[in-house]
Design a protein around this motif. Sequence first.
Motif, PDB file in Angstrom:
ATOM      1  N   CYS A 123       6.561  -1.071   0.541  1.00  0.00           N
ATOM      2  CA  CYS A 123       6.230  -0.029   1.513  1.00  0.00           C
ATOM      3  C   CYS A 123       4.815   0.483   1.244  1.00  0.00           C
ATOM      4  O   CYS A 123       4.133   0.027   0.332  1.00  0.00           O
ATOM      5  CB  CYS A 123       7.248   1.108   1.438  1.00  0.00           C
ATOM      6  N   THR A 124       4.400   1.463   2.019  1.00  0.00           N
ATOM      7  CA  THR A 124       3.037   1.976   1.861  1.00  0.00           C
ATOM      8  C   THR A 124       2.863   2.786   0.591  1.00  0.00           C
ATOM      9  O   THR A 124       1.792   2.817   0.009  1.00  0.00           O
ATOM     10  CB  THR A 124       2.654   2.876   3.047  1.00  0.00           C
ATOM     11  N   CYS A 129       1.975   7.733   2.095  1.00  0.00           N
ATOM     12  CA  CYS A 129       3.268   8.411   2.233  1.00  0.00           C
ATOM     13  C   CYS A 129       3.370   9.543   1.217  1.00  0.00           C
ATOM     14  O   CYS A 129       3.172   9.319   0.025  1.00  0.00           O
ATOM     15  CB  CYS A 129       4.411   7.421   2.033  1.00  0.00           C
TER      16      CYS A 129
END
Length: 352
Positions: A123-124, A129
């Motif tokens: 994921c980022t 995030c």
Amino acid sequence: MPGIGIPSLEASLPPIVKRNYGKWTSHDHIRPGVIKHDAESGEACYTVRAAMPPNARVSTPTMRMLCGLADEFSEGFFRVTQRNSIEFVGVPVGRIEELIARLAGHGFPVGGTNRSLHNMTCCTGYMHCHLAATDPAAIVKAISEMLIKEYETDCLPAGLKISGSGCINNCGEGSCADIGIVGVHRDLPPINAEKLKGCELPLVISVCPVGAIKPKGPGMVEIDPKKCIHCPACSVACAAFAPIGSANGDGVAIVVGGKSSNTGDGPALAKMVIPYLPNNPPHWPEVTEVVRKIVDTWVANAHRDERVGEWINRIGWEKFYQRTGLKMSFKVVDGYDQRSLEYVRSNVRFRW
Ligand code: SF4
Ligand code: SF4
């Protein structure tokens, strides 16, 4: 006509794929990172797969370079796969080695097919995030350097998929990977009493997936530290809960044995085997050491085509811990808080 919705697929397909659409008969792995698809027409389509940077992040100069290679080698087309590999589809067979050398010259390794480490996804995380407890992109990079031989050669018993997520929301889908790297918070979310004054308390309470938020006098709530699983759901939903996270509280959990495909034993949720390892950039030695141990033990003991979870199902968790040398405790294997059946959400949620 462009129509509405996403762009039409037709304009994005290389001519060889258009000609043989729906008429493929078989495929073979020619060498690591190269797949040959045969069509009813007698045509063969060669695809070269390379690993992209973590989270498939590329700059415009890098994208222009990749587009230039696609113009030169695959009639101007490429695709990005489910696991963020880049595939040049329709490469002339006589030019495959040249394309692999050109990609290597730009730092893009070719591999990730068949019985190898497939490209790692994440994921980022810290990139953008606010919920992340770790930096999955940097961990994936560290693991990729350790497992480059496993990416570039068919040296494994079966395909190996490793995914990273910055927190237990699991956007990187570690729960359905052979090995998942999952960021974990260990602090309670701080509650801002002033901001909470403007909130609907039943709504705030209902946000928690495990019922850890309870009323505490007029206009106030409290968090049960025994129930809180440190998911950041309340921080996401309500400004009264500040984002969780601290240098000493955040770290990484390791889950193993997940799978999304329907092959072999079918899909499976990964189980947690290590609840916490410290964040230790830039090389995350504690995380890479555990991944190395799991991969090496699986390679030494698994049958051909046996994915990590299927191997563990065959030998049992006790032997998994014995053979990997990882420490077993009552806190692992059956879920984070010992109450979950296959991670079922056990609370009551208000909906109205
Ligand atoms: S898994 Fe967590 S850190 Fe990663 S993108 Fe999702 S919410 Fe953010
Ligand atoms: S929503 Fe998540 S972080 Fe917030 S109290 Fe509930 S379990 Fe803890």
